[in-house]
Each structure stands twice: as C-alpha cells, then as structure tokens.
Design an enzyme around this catalytic site. Structure first.
Site, PDB file in Angstrom:
ATOM      1  N   LEU D 221       7.409   3.141   1.138  1.00  0.00           N
ATOM      2  CA  LEU D 221       8.532   2.447   1.751  1.00  0.00           C
ATOM      3  C   LEU D 221       7.843   0.835   1.821  1.00  0.00           C
ATOM      4  O   LEU D 221       6.809   0.628   2.249  1.00  0.00           O
ATOM      5  CB  LEU D 221       8.601   2.638   3.221  1.00  0.00           C
ATOM      6  CG  LEU D 221       9.634   1.975   4.174  1.00  0.00           C
ATOM      7  CD1 LEU D 221      11.290   1.962   3.549  1.00  0.00           C
ATOM      8  CD2 LEU D 221       9.557   2.415   5.460  1.00  0.00           C
ATOM      9  N   ASP D 222       8.639  -0.161   1.298  1.00  0.00           N
ATOM     10  CA  ASP D 222       8.211  -1.574   1.592  1.00  0.00           C
ATOM     11  C   ASP D 222       6.960  -1.801   0.563  1.00  0.00           C
ATOM     12  O   ASP D 222       6.523  -2.967   0.667  1.00  0.00           O
ATOM     13  CB  ASP D 222       8.084  -2.196   2.986  1.00  0.00           C
ATOM     14  CG  ASP D 222       9.261  -1.861   3.714  1.00  0.00           C
ATOM     15  OD1 ASP D 222      10.411  -1.782   3.215  1.00  0.00           O
ATOM     16  OD2 ASP D 222       9.213  -1.722   4.768  1.00  0.00           O
ATOM     17  N   GLU D 223       6.702  -1.074  -0.304  1.00  0.00           N
ATOM     18  CA  GLU D 223       5.482  -1.216  -1.350  1.00  0.00           C
ATOM     19  C   GLU D 223       5.900  -1.502  -2.566  1.00  0.00           C
ATOM     20  O   GLU D 223       4.892  -1.513  -3.201  1.00  0.00           O
ATOM     21  CB  GLU D 223       4.658  -0.121  -0.997  1.00  0.00           C
ATOM     22  CG  GLU D 223       4.014   0.015   0.465  1.00  0.00           C
ATOM     23  CD  GLU D 223       2.969  -0.980   0.714  1.00  0.00           C
ATOM     24  OE1 GLU D 223       2.609  -1.744  -0.118  1.00  0.00           O
ATOM     25  OE2 GLU D 223       2.606  -0.956   1.699  1.00  0.00           O
TER      26      GLU D 223
END
Lengths: 278, 278, 278, 278
Positions: D221-223
């Site tokens: 996530l969000d990476e």
C-alpha cells in the site's frame, strides 16, 4: 455557529483598530480572525473580520459609522453565494473547470448563465442545466454586440462576470458599467506578453517559464488589478502548441483560485492593485 | 520612525483584540500592522503587532497586564539583533551561506561564534573574524562532549543556537537547557525520511521531489515544530549524490528563511507546531 | 572512470544519431547519456553526449567530421574548469554567493578576478585571495571605461564573464568582443520589467510574483537568450524594498543555476534562445 | 506526418544506441526525439523514440530483435488511445476532472466506464454518456467484492485502471491481475503520511507543505512506483478540512499529469521506481 464577515476600508487614522474592535466586542461579537493593512501610498486602511455571535446588523453598522471616518466603505455579511455569469468563446478549459466545480458545490457561487459568441460550448453547458446564450459578434457593430451582451447579462443581475476565455475585447463603456465586477484570465504572467497570442510570443522569446494571470478588468487591456498569478517551467522542447496545452491547466487553476478569493470577499481593490486577505 | 514590536499569547477570551488595541491607542501608539490567530485545539490567542510612536514600555506592559488573562506571555520590543552561535560539523554549505549574509548585514543577528566537532570550517569562519571553537566528540562520552559544548556556548549567552549541518544528535538534557532556542535544518521534507541519510532513502524510494525542513529542536529527533519547508523536483537521472548536491541550495534557502522569521520575532511555538506571522 | 563530453550541432539530416553513435561505438566508447534536439524553425540538430572509455580525440574528431555535415560544430571535452571573471558594482549578493561557493569547490570554475566600478566589494573579494580590480566609470567616456575593462579582463583570458550585478550597460562593441561569453542576472522574470528598477515597476504594477532571469548577453539589453528563470510569490504587504530583499535570494539561486549549466556545457545557443540538456 | 513511438528496455551493453539507431535509419525512419537512460543499480537500458516516416513494423521488430539482447522489451506504436476504467467511491474531484477533460479530448484515452462502491457519482458520470456501475462492498466478503469488480472491469478489457479516489484497499490478488496497469492518487507527498487520513496527520504534524502523489499500484500500500508528486504551501490557519479542500486541486493536477505521461507511453517501471521521458 453563526459566522459573519465585516469589511471596512477608509482613510487611515490613529486608533481605528481599537475603535472597530471595541464596537464589535461591545455588541458581544467574537473576532474569529482579523486581517488589516494600511496602504502607504494612499493612506487607506483595509480590514476584513470574521465574527461569531448573534448579529444585529443595523446596530453594528450604526455604531461603526459613528466611529470611523465619513465615507468609509463598510459591508456587513456580503452576499455569501454570489451570482455569476460566465462569458466564453470557443476554448473550453476554464468553462469546463468552473462548471464542474460548480456542479459539486466547490465554487461558492451560483452560475446563472453562460454567454458565448460561438455555439461550441452549448452542449457541455446545458448538461449542467445552466442556460447558454449564443450572441455572435459577427455582422454587427461592437456597440450592438455589447448592447446584446449587456441586455442578456442584466437579465441575471450578476454580482460578477467571469471571462472564462472570452476572446473579445470589451469597450471602456462596457467595463465601466460593471466596475470591479469583471474577472479575466490572461494566459501570461503579466505584464509579460500583454495582448494577443502570448504563448506564441513566449515561444519566440524563449522564456523558461509560462504562466497565467487572473485580474479584475478595467479600461486598460491586461492592465487591471492582478489577483493571482502562477507559472510553470517550460524548456526548448515546448512548441507554441505545447505551451498552450500546458498553460490550460495553469489558467484553470489560477482563475479558480482568484475567483474563490473574490467570492469569499477576500479581495479589496485599490487603484490598479489588490489587497488580499487570504 | 520609532518602530516597536509587541508579542502576546494567552488563553483566548472575548474582546481581547479590542482590549489590547485600546491600551495601545490610549498610549498614543499607532498600529502599523497587526496579525493574530486563535488556535482552536488549545484555545490560545497569539498576536504580533508592529507599532509606531513614542513608547513608554512600563506603562504599556502594566496596562496590558491589567487587561489580558493572568500568565499571558507579553513581550515588548524583543531584542532586535539577537546573538547566535552556529554549530557545524564538516558540511560547509549552510555555514558558508549564513556567514556571508551575516558579513553583509543581511542576517539580522550577530554571529558570536562557530562551534564545530571538526576543524574543516575553521579557516573559512575566521575570514569573517568570527571565533571558531573546535570541540571534538571523539574519545569522550556524549555527556562530556555536550558539557564542553554547553560551557563554550554559554560564554556567548546566545539567544539562538543554529545547527548549520551539525551532524550529532543532541541529548534531551542538552535540548531542555536551550528550550525553543535551537534551530535545525533537516535535509528532507519531514516527516518523510526522518533520521540519517535522507537523500539515500529518497533515491531508494524513487521520489520525484526532495526537500528540506527547518525546525525548532525538541526532544524527539526530527519531530520539533516546523518553521519552513521547501521542495525541488528530481527525476530518475538523479543519483543520491546528485540529490545531495541539489539539496544543498534548498537547505541553505530554507534555513535562512526560517532563521529570518525567528530573528524578526514572527514565530510562536505551540506544542509541536508553529504559528508564523510572516 | 574516464568521462568525456561530446557536443555537436549542425544542420539536421536523416540518420545523424545513427552515424554519430556508430562512430562513438566503433571507437569502443560507451554512451553514458545522450540528449539531442532538432529545432524545427531552424532545422538545426543539437546533441550532448557523456561518454566513458579510453578516448582518442583526434580519431573521434576525424571520424565524426567524415560523417556529419560540413561546418558542424563539434567539441570534444570542452575545458572542464573554466576561467571566469566576475563584474560587479556595489550590490554584494550575487558576488558573495559565487565567491563562497567557489571557495568550497561548488562552482566548477576558477574565479580569476573580480572587476568592479566601485570599491565596496574589495575587502570581501580579497578574503578569498581573488584579485580585485577597481575601474571607475566616472570622469571618463564610455569608450574609455570599456577599454579599461577589456584590457583588465583580457589579462585573465576568461572563458566567461559573469555580470554579478554589474549595473552599467555594456556597448554592442564590448559585447561582440565576448560573443556568447557574458552571462547576466536580471532582477525580473523577463520580458516583464525590462530595463532599470524592475522591483519598483513590479511594485507599481501590483504583481503577485517577482523573479529573476539569467541570460546570455547580446546587443539588445535584456533580450539575450534566457538560461534560467524563477519566481517567488509576493503580496500587497511587500514594498519595493521588501521585493528587492526577497529578490536577492532568487537572483542568487538563478544565477548560480544558470552558471552551473553553462560551466557543465549543457547550454547551446540558437539565435535568442537556449537549448539546455540538463 | 506519420509519427511512431518505439519503446525498448533491456540489459545494457556497449553500442546499443548505435545499433538501434542504425536499424531505424536503415529503414528510412527519421528520429524526431530520442531519450534514453541506463539505470546504474540494475544495468538496464531504457529508451523511447519518436520516429517519422513510412513504417514497416514487422521489419523494424525483426531487425531490432537481431541486434538487441534476448528478452528485450520492444514495443512499436503502443496503442495510442488507451481504454481506461475509472474506480471511484464518493469523492468527486478527480473523477469530475478526468471526465471533463475526456469529454473535450484533453485526455488521450477512452474512458470506457466508471465503477464505484457508492452511487453518488452516477448522475455526473452519465451526463457524459459513460457507463456507471455501482458495486457495493457492503454485506459481502472482500473476495466477493473484488470478484465483482474484476468481472465488471474485464467486460471493458481496459489498458489501465485509474483509482480516482477509490477508497478501498485492493488485495494483492487483485493487483497482480492488473500488473502495472493500476494508477492511484494518494493525498500526501509520499512517503510522508502513508495510509489513511493524511491531511489529518499533516495537520497534527504541523507541516508547511501538503501534497499529492500519483503512483502505480503494487502489493505494498502506498509503496508503488511514483510517477508524479506536487506540493502546495499551507500555514497555521489551515484546518484539516482546509487542507483537504486545498489538496483537491493538487490531487487533480497530479493525477492528470501522471495519467497523461502514462497514456503517452513516457513511463517505464523498474522495481519500485519510474523512468519518465517527459
């Protein structure tokens, strides 16, 4: 919570803030935020307050009048959701942006109508149940064209006219009929590239920044009080067309930002300048 | 023209602006500019005024005290040209910038001394007739190192300590001895890339912006109140080293900007936040 | 690792990249990075390569010449650390910045001397063991003044002259003697506010952005090819003086950025434009 | 003029540019613009060319294959107007922006459908004659919800899925089914404020910049690989809500900018990074 806005501008004098804030406090109103400025060249005091509490407008106005210089401009709770009429030509990008935001309530205003000198944007406008009026400038005098514009505009009695890429120059007569009520977006960082074809001029000059300027319209083309300006970087790979494409987004952003400031009563005009309490 | 600065912070209450501005006016002082803010979460009122006129500090303070809540912070004409001590390690870029600006009077402060845990910047510092103190951290305990730092610093009784790329972490004991008086520059847009090697982390994460953050130092590393932040674009061609080079200019700019705000008494601290009247 | 720079510009023709890169590969050189551009209006091809490997300059040049159009500009490994002479008047801020960065090796050049028409910056310059030459413009003709400038400059045979706030206008004769070798910093975002006192003009116009432009000097004042431009926001509270102060930092940043690009051989000039392979 | 795009990525080796450009030239194609990059950590070569001339795709591909390393990624004229499906929840601002731009042809793609887990945006979507599919996540397992999403999405066989403020976290299984084909807009300048409520976290941290990040979605996530980031300044007067309002415009701008880069085949992915030939 009841929130109120108070706007004052007048000749500066000693103790104005004290007088005004005392009037406000004595009526039991609380100052949420206060911004003020004295313009040195003109010695004019400008103030914007947000107040909370139970408001008696008449008392507030009367008490203020008794304390501030004669002829002071005082406005208590200016109309919150102003009526606006958008003028357009063929370019869609600012109109599209404002109508979309208006639809979702992000523009704190009521778009009463779109008036355009071409029909290109009719279908889009009408999707949003906003009246679209087509008034061509062709085969008629400028006087006649502007008379038709004025007549149609006055039907809506707007607080503001927004030139959302309206590519006709308005006459001084037109402008003076809507003093400080017309907002324009110019596709350059003024005063660079005044007039037509700014992206072409920017390309030819080889600038490394292009930009846009939202301003209040007065009688000198592109010389009105500037509200907002923004630039973006460009390089040698940008053609005039690339600049115009990249510029669309800046123009949208700048016009929306400026319009929001005006709609929230954060903009004072002094000569050809603005004082903005953002 | 006599210009004075008045700073107040206290628990908010109805009518504060009115009370304060009346005290000021009654003493014949003119408000040049006034900025205020009430922080909602804490209900604290912050105010900064610039005043002109003939000042009787004692009367002003006494009259203000009689009107504002007990325990209010009131400061009249804080020291205009503050004394600062710069801490450095080996990196030259912030020190160089501040000493150059100091030499030409662009930094409204007196740099009393540079203290560094390496000798690299001695020659440069002494060009400007600023004392340079070399205090190594090697072969001694952190306690001993910090004791030496404190002893040397106290010689100059500075209003501010500026960590101009000081690469040692200061202990809570050290920090608490200079509460809200230490300013640091961190080479990332906090809270991204807390701790060491932020450019390496930025490179590894593949960010498209790098930046710098100037903040007041408190006991949590990189967690103190932020004063100023700025970013610049980077792309895939930037190595860690390129980022560090590009970042130098941002770090300089951000630290100078933050320091100027503090030196001009524009920065209030509330918890881990700043209120800045720029 | 041996790193080499190859610069080419010539009339565009089909297959140029293939021809050039084949020459390079055939000599066992590796292309680290290659940037190219064809300017549509002029049909000129510009290219900058960074190469690694063992270089035989003569072979490379000869092989390239046999493949590219006649009269092509070809440069192999332009001088890495160029010699520059700084011209100044009284304003310290760009000179100060460049000398500081030069001292620490951040400016990839050798500052051979500072020449100024006032003595204000003598002490500062000499701190850095850089010769300072004072040549007044007073009590002599412009011709005489420029002759003295030229004579003193030629002593150092500089690759570049940097006008680090040199407030005299150079004659076309002077400029043509150092074609594309003079870099100026102008304190506005050109073409806005051409000429003198741009901050005063910016103040009077009420712009919301101020900026700076670094450009190569040609015979039309402020009309030379632009290298770098940057702006910062201002508002109604900025006096002309505040703008000038805020502008100092932008001017420094822009001049340094532009100079670095030139020193790293990233800037081609075409007419009054630049092609920059950053 | 026939314009073609050629994309290549492969293990780097000596002479690649020469080989590729020779193949291109030998087929009579002209290189309009060429950008390349070798990623040092991975030793992978990335290239994007724009070509003009009469194209025989099969010959070009065959000739290239014979010259570049095995397993090279080669793409000739990737689909020009890609099909996209937009996922949304309730927040209108990115959807609104993309549909408006799509309507006027500013988004070089075909929006095949909008899929949302709430019905709020149905009316708006259908104004533009774009199918709207409501798939609730309520009263069903995540597996079931995602299965329905996938089934509906596959009807349109999109080249890209754009999460235009889709507030559900997609499972690794979902993501792996659309590898490098999902673009998300996160409302912070990652890696700051990963996860939910970034504006609240930004408010609490007291940052002076807020921003947005458009990235390709992978399993963390969000990476995922970052395409575009942008920030805007905020100050102490911004509440969480003010930040979210101001952030809407940045989120729009960033998502549109990133999407355009992807749609124009300017973005390569390498691990969790992007190489962008803008």
């Amino acid at each position: 919570m009841d929130k109120h806005i108070l706007l004052i501008s007048c000749v500066d004098q000693l103790g104005l803030i004290s007088k005004i804030s005392s009037v406000v406090s004595d009526l039991g109103l609380n100052i949420i935020i206060m911004r003020e400025f004295v313009e040195e060249e003109t010695n004019i005091f400008f103030m914007r307050m947000e107040l909370s509490g139970s408001l008696d407008s008449e008392s507030l106005l009367a008490n203020l009048r008794s304390k501030v210089p004669q002829n002071a401009f005082i406005e208590i709770n200016p109309k919150q959701k102003k009526d606006i009429v958008l003028y357009a030509t063929k370019e869609y990008h600012c109109l599209n942006d404002l109508l979309g935001k208006h639809y979702f309530g992000e523009l704190p205003a009521t778009v009463k109508a779109v008036i355009a000198n071409y029909e290109d944007l009719k279908d889009y406008t009408e999707k949003f149940n906003v009246p679209f009026h087509y008034i061509t400038h062709e085969d008629k005098s400028k006087e006649q064209f502007e008379k038709e514009l004025i007549d149609q505009t006055k039907v809506y009695n707007p607080d503001l006219i927004v030139l959302a890429k309206f590519m006709r120059i308005l006459s001084p007569e037109f402008v003076s009929g809507f003093s400080n009520k017309i907002i324009n977006i110019h596709h350059s960082f003024l005063p660079a590239f005044i007039g037509s074809n700014p992206y072409k001029k920017a390309f030819e000059r080889g600038v490394k920044l292009i930009g846009a300027t939202a301003h209040i319209v007065n009688n000198d083309l592109d010389e009105g009080p500037i509200i907002t300006q923004r630039v973006i970087p460009v390089d040698h790979t940008f053609s005039t067309k690339n600049m115009a494409q990249a510029g669309r987004e800046v123009e949208r952003n700048v016009l929306f930002e400026a319009l929001k400031l005006v709609l929230e009563d954060r903009v004072f005009v002094s000569g050809n300048k603005t004082i903005i309490f953002s």
